[in-house]
Scaffold this active site. Structure first.
Site, mmCIF file in Angstrom:
data_model
loop_
_atom_site.group_PDB
_atom_site.id
_atom_site.type_symbol
_atom_site.label_atom_id
_atom_site.label_comp_id
_atom_site.label_asym_id
_atom_site.label_seq_id
_atom_site.Cartn_x
_atom_site.Cartn_y
_atom_site.Cartn_z
ATOM 1 C CE LYS A 249 90.998 50.181 11.580
ATOM 2 N NZ LYS A 249 91.737 49.035 11.039
ATOM 3 C CG ASP B 144 91.978 45.188 11.846
ATOM 4 O OD1 ASP B 144 90.982 44.865 11.179
ATOM 5 O OD2 ASP B 144 92.272 46.376 12.096
#
Ligand code: NAP
Length: 287
Positions: free
Chosen positions: A76, A112
């Site tokens: 990420k 997220d």
């Protein structure tokens, strides 16, 4: 002679998730169910990408004509250097979990935190403005969640962490970006801060399988009537949520965050509303 129809067959929309490991990921089941329910001609693949192959894999998105991918552990942060544009929220969070291929230009987003907040509002607390929020934990997940919470204009956000310095540093960094009244401290402040909290959010790993008897804080410190949310979804109901429910709290589990981060990504790629309930059912069926 009958006239021949001149229809060009369309290629499927190619999507996937890159991670290492990846075989356990529930994203393919969730997104393939969503594509089917939306009537879209598309496929979402698990893509096992080792760290040393990440750059080539990202170039492959354009070469193979993928519309986009999700990126998961451990890529990420590293993936950001290979993208053309990083959305402002992903830059501030310091991590990308969704890439969109806009005609050869790769754009990185982080869905997220936004997904978490959408889940919290849809499933437990419709209005976050003016609320006093306590976030337990100061790791990667906390950063994205707090950023997205701050956009909802709560009265204040207090971050409490086992390692107090990390909470203090995270709060001062987010405050410096003009995100409102955000403070950080250690768990010794829990009793005082929790007594007036409207919403308590666990972003720590305490209580996650196999340590299902752990709690990040004594549930007895949480005010009856507060909303208690846990990012953990294995188990679906943590000990923290179970005990909070017994004390009369509204509870919210972590599965919704996973579903909605996927829903926001789906909407970036397809440009149509995500069939959230189909996605939830597909994930629950895959357990
Ligand atoms: P991380 O960056 O490693 O941070 C872990 C955090 O948990 C730190 O604040 C750490 O405190 C704290 N912690 C760990 N074990 C603890 C314990 N036994 N007691 C008290 N505090 C403890 O991890 P992350 O990426 O933020 O993930 C954290 C949690 O969020 C995980 O449970 C993960 O499954 C969940 N998550 C859920 C979703 C979803 O879609 N629902 C998405 C992302 C993450 P120290 O700083 O003191 O070490």
């Amino acid at each position: 002679m009958s006239e021949q129809k001149n229809s060009t067959p369309s290629l499927p929309v190619l999507l996937g998730v890159m991670g290492d490991p990846i075989a356990h990921s529930k994203s393919p089941a969730m997104h393939n169910a969503a594509l089917q329910a939306a009537g879209a001609n598309g496929i979402y693949m698990p893509l096992h990408v080792r760290p040393e192959q990440l750059e080539s894999a990202i170039r492959g998105i354009v070469a193979l004509g993928y519309r986009g991918v999700n990126v998961t552990i451990p890529h990420k942060e590293q993936v950001m250097q290979y993208l053309d544009v990083i959305d402002e929220s992903a830059r501030l969070i310091g991590a990308v979990n969704t890439i969109v291929n806009e005609e050869g230009k790769l754009i990185g987003y982080n869905t997220d935190g936004i997904g978490y907040v959408r889940s919290l509002k849809e499933e437990a607390v419709p209005e976050l403005a003016g609320k006093r929020i306590v976030v337990l934990g100061a790791g990667g997940a906390a950063r994205g969640v707090i950023y997205a919470l701050a956009l909802e204009k709560p009265e204040r956000i207090s971050i409490l962490n086992r390692t107090a310095d990390r909470a203090v540093a995270l709060a001062s960094d987010l405050r410096a970006h003009g995100l409102g009244d955000i403070t950080g401290g250690g768990m010794e402040e829990a009793a005082a801060v929790l007594a007036s909290a409207d919403i308590v959010i666990n972003t720590t790993a305490a209580g996650m399988h196999p340590h299902v008897d752990d709690v990040p804080v004594d549930p007895a410190l949480i005010r009856a009537g507060a909303a208690v949310s846990d990012l953990i979804y294995n188990p679906l109901e943590t000990r923290l949520l179970r005990e909070a429910k017994q004390r009369g709290c509204i509870v919210h589990g972590g599965l919704g965050m996973f579903i909605y981060q996927g829903a926001v990504a789906f909407e970036h790629w397809l440009g149509i509303p995500a069939p959230v309930e189909t996605m939830r059912r597909a994930v629950l069926d895959s357990f």
